[in-house]
Write a protein that holds these residues in place. Structure first.
Motif, PDB file in Angstrom:
ATOM      1  N   ALA A 194       0.823  -1.207   0.000  1.00 13.47           N
ATOM      2  CA  ALA A 194       0.000   0.000   0.000  1.00 13.47           C
ATOM      3  C   ALA A 194       0.860   1.262   0.000  1.00 13.47           C
ATOM      4  CB  ALA A 194      -0.932  -0.001   1.207  1.00 13.47           C
ATOM      5  N   LEU A 195       2.096   1.130   0.503  1.00  7.88           N
ATOM      6  CA  LEU A 195       3.020   2.272   0.542  1.00  7.88           C
ATOM      7  C   LEU A 195       4.003   2.229  -0.618  1.00  7.88           C
ATOM      8  CD1 LEU A 195       3.710   2.289   4.377  1.00  7.88           C
ATOM      9  CD2 LEU A 195       2.286   3.884   3.099  1.00  7.88           C
ATOM     10  N   SER A 196       3.610   1.633  -1.725  1.00  9.60           N
ATOM     11  CA  SER A 196       4.405   1.537  -2.956  1.00  9.60           C
ATOM     12  C   SER A 196       5.725   0.808  -2.746  1.00  9.60           C
ATOM     13  CB  SER A 196       4.673   2.924  -3.534  1.00  9.60           C
ATOM     14  OG  SER A 196       3.453   3.581  -3.813  1.00  9.60           O
ATOM     15  N   GLY A 197       5.722  -0.223  -1.907  1.00  6.65           N
ATOM     16  CA  GLY A 197       6.908  -1.046  -1.717  1.00  6.65           C
ATOM     17  C   GLY A 197       7.886  -0.539  -0.676  1.00  6.65           C
ATOM     18  N   ALA A 198       7.505   0.472   0.088  1.00  7.49           N
ATOM     19  CA  ALA A 198       8.396   0.990   1.126  1.00  7.49           C
ATOM     20  C   ALA A 198       8.505  -0.019   2.263  1.00  7.49           C
ATOM     21  CB  ALA A 198       7.869   2.321   1.652  1.00  7.49           C
ATOM     22  N   ASP A 199       9.727  -0.286   2.712  1.00 10.40           N
ATOM     23  CA  ASP A 199       9.975  -1.268   3.773  1.00 10.40           C
ATOM     24  C   ASP A 199      10.170  -0.534   5.096  1.00 10.40           C
ATOM     25  OD1 ASP A 199      10.748  -3.292   5.433  1.00 10.40           O
ATOM     26  OD2 ASP A 199      12.338  -4.046   4.160  1.00 10.40           O
ATOM     27  N   PHE A 200       9.138  -0.545   5.923  1.00 15.14           N
ATOM     28  CA  PHE A 200       9.191   0.100   7.224  1.00 15.14           C
ATOM     29  C   PHE A 200       9.283  -0.911   8.354  1.00 15.14           C
ATOM     30  CE2 PHE A 200       7.136   3.485   4.739  1.00 15.14           C
ATOM     31  CZ  PHE A 200       7.981   4.527   5.050  1.00 15.14           C
ATOM     32  N   SER A 201       9.629  -2.152   8.050  1.00  8.80           N
ATOM     33  CA  SER A 201       9.629  -3.202   9.066  1.00  8.80           C
ATOM     34  C   SER A 201      10.614  -2.913  10.194  1.00  8.80           C
ATOM     35  CB  SER A 201       9.920  -4.558   8.435  1.00  8.80           C
ATOM     36  OG  SER A 201      11.192  -4.569   7.821  1.00  8.80           O
ATOM     37  N   PHE A 202      11.764  -2.319   9.874  1.00  8.93           N
ATOM     38  CA  PHE A 202      12.747  -2.024  10.917  1.00  8.93           C
ATOM     39  C   PHE A 202      12.215  -0.982  11.897  1.00  8.93           C
ATOM     40  CE2 PHE A 202      13.575   1.066   7.663  1.00  8.93           C
ATOM     41  CZ  PHE A 202      13.945   2.214   8.330  1.00  8.93           C
ATOM     42  N   LEU A 203      11.479   0.002  11.407  1.00 11.63           N
ATOM     43  CA  LEU A 203      10.901   1.012  12.302  1.00 11.63           C
ATOM     44  C   LEU A 203       9.845   0.402  13.213  1.00 11.63           C
ATOM     45  CD1 LEU A 203      10.499   4.055   9.893  1.00 11.63           C
ATOM     46  CD2 LEU A 203      12.128   3.796  11.751  1.00 11.63           C
ATOM     47  N   VAL A 204       9.027  -0.466  12.651  1.00 11.03           N
ATOM     48  CA  VAL A 204       8.001  -1.131  13.448  1.00 11.03           C
ATOM     49  C   VAL A 204       8.665  -2.018  14.499  1.00 11.03           C
ATOM     50  CG1 VAL A 204       6.103  -2.786  13.369  1.00 11.03           C
ATOM     51  CG2 VAL A 204       6.298  -1.032  11.610  1.00 11.03           C
ATOM     52  N   GLY A 205       9.687  -2.778  14.098  1.00 12.90           N
ATOM     53  CA  GLY A 205      10.382  -3.665  15.021  1.00 12.90           C
ATOM     54  C   GLY A 205      11.049  -2.905  16.156  1.00 12.90           C
ATOM     55  N   LEU A 206      11.718  -1.820  15.839  1.00 14.65           N
ATOM     56  CA  LEU A 206      12.381  -1.020  16.865  1.00 14.65           C
ATOM     57  C   LEU A 206      11.372  -0.394  17.833  1.00 14.65           C
ATOM     58  CD1 LEU A 206      15.138   0.822  14.807  1.00 14.65           C
ATOM     59  CD2 LEU A 206      15.479  -0.905  16.569  1.00 14.65           C
ATOM     60  N   THR A 207      10.293   0.114  17.290  1.00 17.59           N
ATOM     61  CA  THR A 207       9.279   0.756  18.125  1.00 17.59           C
ATOM     62  C   THR A 207       8.612  -0.248  19.057  1.00 17.59           C
ATOM     63  OG1 THR A 207       8.870   2.372  16.380  1.00 17.59           O
ATOM     64  CG2 THR A 207       7.187   2.164  18.087  1.00 17.59           C
ATOM     65  N   VAL A 208       8.172  -1.368  18.507  1.00 10.01           N
ATOM     66  CA  VAL A 208       7.486  -2.375  19.324  1.00 10.01           C
ATOM     67  C   VAL A 208       8.429  -2.943  20.381  1.00 10.01           C
ATOM     68  CG1 VAL A 208       6.408  -4.664  19.269  1.00 10.01           C
ATOM     69  CG2 VAL A 208       5.782  -2.944  17.574  1.00 10.01           C
ATOM     70  N   SER A 209       9.656  -3.274  19.997  1.00  7.47           N
ATOM     71  CA  SER A 209      10.587  -3.843  20.973  1.00  7.47           C
ATOM     72  C   SER A 209      10.960  -2.819  22.044  1.00  7.47           C
ATOM     73  CB  SER A 209      11.837  -4.389  20.288  1.00  7.47           C
ATOM     74  OG  SER A 209      12.544  -3.353  19.639  1.00  7.47           O
TER      75      SER A 209
END
Length: 64
Positions: free
Chosen positions: A17-32
């Motif tokens: 939905a975000l045109s292929g942008a990979d935000f997984s590292f931001l989500v992982g850092l925030t949640v952890s």
């Protein structure tokens, strides 16, 4: 983090939905980080300091 992945073999729905942008590292850092803060609030700092002092004394050979 999986919905936020954007790799060569898998693109998660949010990343798509975000045109292929990979935000997984931001989500992982925030949640952890949030989980770390929540779980570390209940630590007994005095007991930890006493255990550290006992460990250091044992390593030095001067047991209390």
């Amino acid at each position: 983090m999986i919905p936020f992945f954007s790799t060569s073999f898998y693109v998660g729905p949010v990343a798509e939905a975000l045109s292929g942008a990979d935000f997984s590292f931001l989500v992982g850092l925030t949640v952890s980080g949030v989980l770390y803060l929540l779980f570390s609030r209940n630590l007994d700092r005095d007991a930890e300091a006493e255990a550290r002092a006992e460990s250091e004394a044992e390593l030095e050979g001067t047991v209390r």
